[in-house]
Design a protein around this motif. Structure first.
Motif, PDB file in Angstrom:
ATOM      1  N   UNK A 135       0.827  -1.217   0.000  1.00  0.00           N
ATOM      2  CA  UNK A 135       0.000   0.000   0.000  1.00  0.00           C
ATOM      3  C   UNK A 135       0.852   1.253   0.000  1.00  0.00           C
ATOM      4  N   UNK A 136       2.092   1.133  -0.473  1.00  0.00           N
ATOM      5  CA  UNK A 136       3.006   2.276  -0.441  1.00  0.00           C
ATOM      6  C   UNK A 136       3.010   3.064  -1.744  1.00  0.00           C
ATOM      7  N   UNK A 137       2.273   2.591  -2.759  1.00  0.00           N
ATOM      8  CA  UNK A 137       2.254   3.292  -4.040  1.00  0.00           C
ATOM      9  C   UNK A 137       0.820   3.599  -4.431  1.00  0.00           C
ATOM     10  N   UNK A 138       0.673   4.484  -5.420  1.00  0.00           N
ATOM     11  CA  UNK A 138      -0.652   4.882  -5.877  1.00  0.00           C
ATOM     12  C   UNK A 138      -1.295   3.828  -6.776  1.00  0.00           C
ATOM     13  N   UNK A 139      -0.497   2.963  -7.378  1.00  0.00           N
ATOM     14  CA  UNK A 139      -1.013   1.944  -8.278  1.00  0.00           C
ATOM     15  C   UNK A 139      -1.576   0.765  -7.492  1.00  0.00           C
ATOM     16  N   UNK A 140      -2.614   0.086  -8.015  1.00  0.00           N
ATOM     17  CA  UNK A 140      -3.146  -1.111  -7.344  1.00  0.00           C
ATOM     18  C   UNK A 140      -2.071  -2.192  -7.227  1.00  0.00           C
ATOM     19  N   UNK A 141      -2.073  -2.900  -6.101  1.00  0.00           N
ATOM     20  CA  UNK A 141      -1.094  -3.959  -5.862  1.00  0.00           C
ATOM     21  C   UNK A 141      -1.596  -5.310  -6.338  1.00  0.00           C
ATOM     22  N   UNK A 142      -2.624  -5.334  -7.172  1.00  0.00           N
ATOM     23  CA  UNK A 142      -3.106  -6.568  -7.771  1.00  0.00           C
ATOM     24  C   UNK A 142      -3.571  -6.272  -9.183  1.00  0.00           C
ATOM     25  N   UNK A 143      -3.445  -7.259 -10.048  1.00  0.00           N
ATOM     26  CA  UNK A 143      -3.852  -7.104 -11.445  1.00  0.00           C
ATOM     27  C   UNK A 143      -4.422  -8.427 -11.937  1.00  0.00           C
ATOM     28  N   UNK A 144      -5.583  -8.363 -12.616  1.00  0.00           N
ATOM     29  CA  UNK A 144      -6.174  -9.561 -13.194  1.00  0.00           C
ATOM     30  C   UNK A 144      -5.613  -9.802 -14.583  1.00  0.00           C
ATOM     31  N   UNK A 145      -5.290 -11.041 -14.859  1.00  0.00           N
ATOM     32  CA  UNK A 145      -4.739 -11.382 -16.175  1.00  0.00           C
ATOM     33  C   UNK A 145      -5.832 -11.278 -17.236  1.00  0.00           C
ATOM     34  N   UNK A 146      -5.589 -10.554 -18.322  1.00  0.00           N
ATOM     35  CA  UNK A 146      -6.599 -10.411 -19.383  1.00  0.00           C
ATOM     36  C   UNK A 146      -6.616 -11.628 -20.291  1.00  0.00           C
ATOM     37  N   UNK A 147      -7.325 -12.670 -19.878  1.00  0.00           N
ATOM     38  CA  UNK A 147      -7.411 -13.891 -20.671  1.00  0.00           C
ATOM     39  C   UNK A 147      -8.875 -14.274 -20.795  1.00  0.00           C
ATOM     40  N   UNK A 148      -9.495 -13.947 -21.932  1.00  0.00           N
ATOM     41  CA  UNK A 148     -10.922 -14.181 -22.121  1.00  0.00           C
ATOM     42  C   UNK A 148     -11.231 -15.610 -22.548  1.00  0.00           C
ATOM     43  N   UNK A 149     -10.222 -16.400 -22.899  1.00  0.00           N
ATOM     44  CA  UNK A 149     -10.468 -17.754 -23.385  1.00  0.00           C
ATOM     45  C   UNK A 149     -10.523 -18.779 -22.271  1.00  0.00           C
ATOM     46  N   UNK A 150     -10.058 -18.433 -21.090  1.00  0.00           N
ATOM     47  CA  UNK A 150      -9.999 -19.395 -19.993  1.00  0.00           C
ATOM     48  C   UNK A 150     -11.131 -19.157 -19.005  1.00  0.00           C
ATOM     49  N   UNK A 151     -11.627 -20.242 -18.424  1.00  0.00           N
ATOM     50  CA  UNK A 151     -12.659 -20.142 -17.398  1.00  0.00           C
ATOM     51  C   UNK A 151     -12.060 -19.904 -16.020  1.00  0.00           C
ATOM     52  N   UNK A 152     -10.744 -20.018 -15.913  1.00  0.00           N
ATOM     53  CA  UNK A 152     -10.058 -19.833 -14.632  1.00  0.00           C
ATOM     54  C   UNK A 152      -9.345 -18.483 -14.655  1.00  0.00           C
ATOM     55  N   UNK A 153      -9.750 -17.583 -13.769  1.00  0.00           N
ATOM     56  CA  UNK A 153      -9.121 -16.264 -13.678  1.00  0.00           C
ATOM     57  C   UNK A 153      -7.794 -16.365 -12.938  1.00  0.00           C
ATOM     58  N   UNK A 154      -6.879 -15.474 -13.273  1.00  0.00           N
ATOM     59  CA  UNK A 154      -5.586 -15.384 -12.588  1.00  0.00           C
ATOM     60  C   UNK A 154      -5.393 -13.966 -12.092  1.00  0.00           C
ATOM     61  N   UNK A 155      -5.063 -13.829 -10.810  1.00  0.00           N
ATOM     62  CA  UNK A 155      -4.806 -12.522 -10.222  1.00  0.00           C
ATOM     63  C   UNK A 155      -3.368 -12.506  -9.711  1.00  0.00           C
ATOM     64  N   UNK A 156      -2.620 -11.501 -10.134  1.00  0.00           N
ATOM     65  CA  UNK A 156      -1.268 -11.311  -9.625  1.00  0.00           C
ATOM     66  C   UNK A 156      -1.325 -10.369  -8.427  1.00  0.00           C
ATOM     67  N   UNK A 157      -0.701 -10.787  -7.328  1.00  0.00           N
ATOM     68  CA  UNK A 157      -0.734 -10.015  -6.083  1.00  0.00           C
ATOM     69  C   UNK A 157       0.680  -9.607  -5.706  1.00  0.00           C
TER      70      UNK A 157
END
Length: 538
Positions: A135-157
């Motif tokens: 929480x030390x930066x203005x940018x979100x510390x998580x990002x969802x992988x943009x993969x529309x072909x998969x039913x399983x989401x991936x989140x980078x933390x």
């Protein structure tokens, strides 16, 4: 140019599909058609007072809206079939809600101001603790992988449990995570996925070298920049921001020294280095090879026009004295067009000047010098060569960079300085611009409003299904949002789903630990019961 009437409402937000707009007014969430905001499609009461709402977030299929405030997050279905979900902050021991956003269709991620985060399954009401995000930066510390072909989401933390940064891949549908990976960063500032989901970039503090690390989706380090072969030892600040092209073929690294390094995304080696010059002189080039430089002129009657500047010319400076503040150094903005063919940039020293670069030729394509400082440069989502400049004057400056024509000022009599943004429309459709102020919004139609024959609620036919006058509004909402059939839990629930989140407190002398997962009042799991889990769903 046409303009809609003034619409009372705060936080006007365009849906993911671009056809709907949501806003709050008088303790209600209202949804209307983006091209005709006066046509109300749905409205529902919310618990959050209008003054406390911090943001509205749409789900990826444009069927749900999350109303975010410091103490409460509400999820409302646009078609009003599903009962609202409410996540309360309880005693607030983790601080205020900092953000909330949808992850796919069935999950919602919430984070608190001190870094604690949790992901909620909207079908079952159960939550999974994600630990302490940075929480030390203005940018979100998580990002969802943009993969529309998969039913399983991936989140980078991005987390920092001790004095080291770690990267974790979490899979919400499976309720599992990969083993955290220790990062070689000094103090990671942000991260971002490439649009195709093949690469994850982690940006380190500007004093570190390397400054950027590139990872594969399974969290393996692939490259870093600068590499050992191109390491720079000038002791200055490094990379300020990172921007991917829409086709994921190029990534632009904006530096504090005012340059932009373009890397290819195969080997992540430099393609070119872009520099903003304070003096432009092309007199030694033939006229047909000179880059056009457009300068805005404002008459005494406030009429705005553009002329080609005589060279040599110097863009007007945006500040009168030097500065050592990092936020006021280097590149202010860099954004690719929707097809990746052009790159628009601004330098902190010349905030009223926008540079357009041709990515194919790696040369300057055009320069636009505005009368006032530019607040934001936005490419149209489907017309790849069209860019809009917002100078905070309520005027949309439109420039088609593929033509030899000058930019056009779309002047609207708007009070104050509303924020301008594109309404997502098809390339062949007429343009629409959202002008959002604090408590109202307008829709601007630079090419005239779209003609919609008859009542917007009748005579709509898609896929052989026709919406008849007097039938349910939901058919029209299905058409506008393009959503999939509602999941079973939407129709099976007949009671109001309220998720109440309260923070557990550790006993005196024990290790500090918080478990704020749901406790199901009707049935308790007999496998493992956390004594600190005091939240409930009813």
């Amino acid at each position: 140019m046409e303009m809609s009437q003034r619409n009372e409402g705060a936080h006007g937000t365009i849906s993911t599909c671009g056809r709907l707009i949501a806003h709050t007014s008088n303790s209600k969430l209202r949804t209307s058609y983006a091209q005709q905001p006066a046509t109300l499609l749905s409205h529902s009461s919310i618990r959050t007072a209008a003054k406390d709402v911090s943001a509205l977030k749409w789900s990826s299929d444009s069927t749900d809206v999350a109303i975010v405030s410091n103490k409460l997050v509400e999820v409302q279905a646009v078609d009003r079939h599903a009962h609202p979900t409410q996540i309360e902050n309880g005693s607030g021991s983790l601080g205020r809600f900092a953000a909330a956003d949808f992850v796919g269709r069935q999950h919602l991620l919430t984070s608190w101001e001190f870094g604690r985060a949790k992901i909620w399954d909207l079908r079952t009401g159960k939550g999974t603790d994600l630990g302490d995000l940075k929480s030390t930066s203005d940018e979100p510390a998580w990002q969802q992988r943009p993969d529309s072909t998969s039913d399983i989401s991936t989140i980078a933390l991005l987390t920092r449990p001790a004095a080291e940064d770690t990267l974790t891949m979490h899979f919400p549908e499976l309720s599992t995570s990969m083993q955290p990976l220790k990062l070689p960063t000094v103090d990671a500032q942000s991260m971002s996925w490439s649009p195709d989901g093949r690469w994850l970039a982690v940006l380190d503090t500007p004093t570190a070298s390397p400054s950027v690390y590139f990872y594969t989706p399974d969290a393996h380090q692939y490259r870093s920049y600068p590499s050992a072969a191109t390491q720079e030892a000038d002791g200055g600040l490094g990379v300020k921001a990172l921007t991917w092209s829409a086709d994921s073929r190029v990534v632009a690294l904006s530096r504090y020294d005012g340059t932009i390094v373009l890397l290819n995304t195969i080997t992540f080696t430099p393609l070119a280095i872009i520099k903003h010059t304070i003096d432009i002189d092309q007199n030694n080039l033939p006229p047909h090879q000179q880059t056009p430089i457009w300068r805005e002129a404002v008459s005494a009657s406030n009429e705005r026009s553009y002329t080609l500047a005589n060279q040599p010319v110097s863009p007007p400076p945006s500040r009168t004295k030097p500065t050592t503040e990092p936020t006021e150094l280097g590149v202010a903005e860099a954004s690719f067009s929707s097809d990746g063919s052009y790159l628009a940039t601004r330098d902190e020293r010349m905030l009223s000047t926008v540079w357009i670069w041709n990515v194919a030729t790696l040369a300057a394509h055009a320069v636009v010098m505005q009368h006032s400082n530019v607040r934001k440069a936005q490419w149209h989502p489907t017309r790849a060569s069209l860019i809009m400049l917002d100078c905070g004057e309520g005027i949309a400056y439109l420039y088609d960079v593929a033509t030899s024509s000058a930019p056009v000022a779309v002047n609207a009599p708007l009070p104050g300085s509303p924020t301008l943004s594109w309404v997502h429309t098809a390339a062949e459709a007429k343009l629409a611009v959202l002008a959002a102020a604090r408590s109202s919004f307008w829709i601007l139609y630079p090419e005239g409003a779209e003609s919609i024959s008859g009542d917007a609620r009748a005579g709509v036919e898609v896929g052989g299904e026709e919406f008849q006058e007097g039938a349910s509004e939901d058919s029209l909402l299905d058409i506008l949002s393009g959503r999939k059939p509602a999941p079973p839990y939407v129709t099976e629930q007949s009671y109001t789903q309220i998720v109440e989140l309260e923070m557990g407190e550790a006993d005196e002398g024990a290790d500090l630990a918080f478990d704020d997962t749901f406790r199901e009042k009707r049935k308790v799991d007999t496998d493992v019961v956390d004594p600190l889990d005091d939240s409930q769903i009813f």
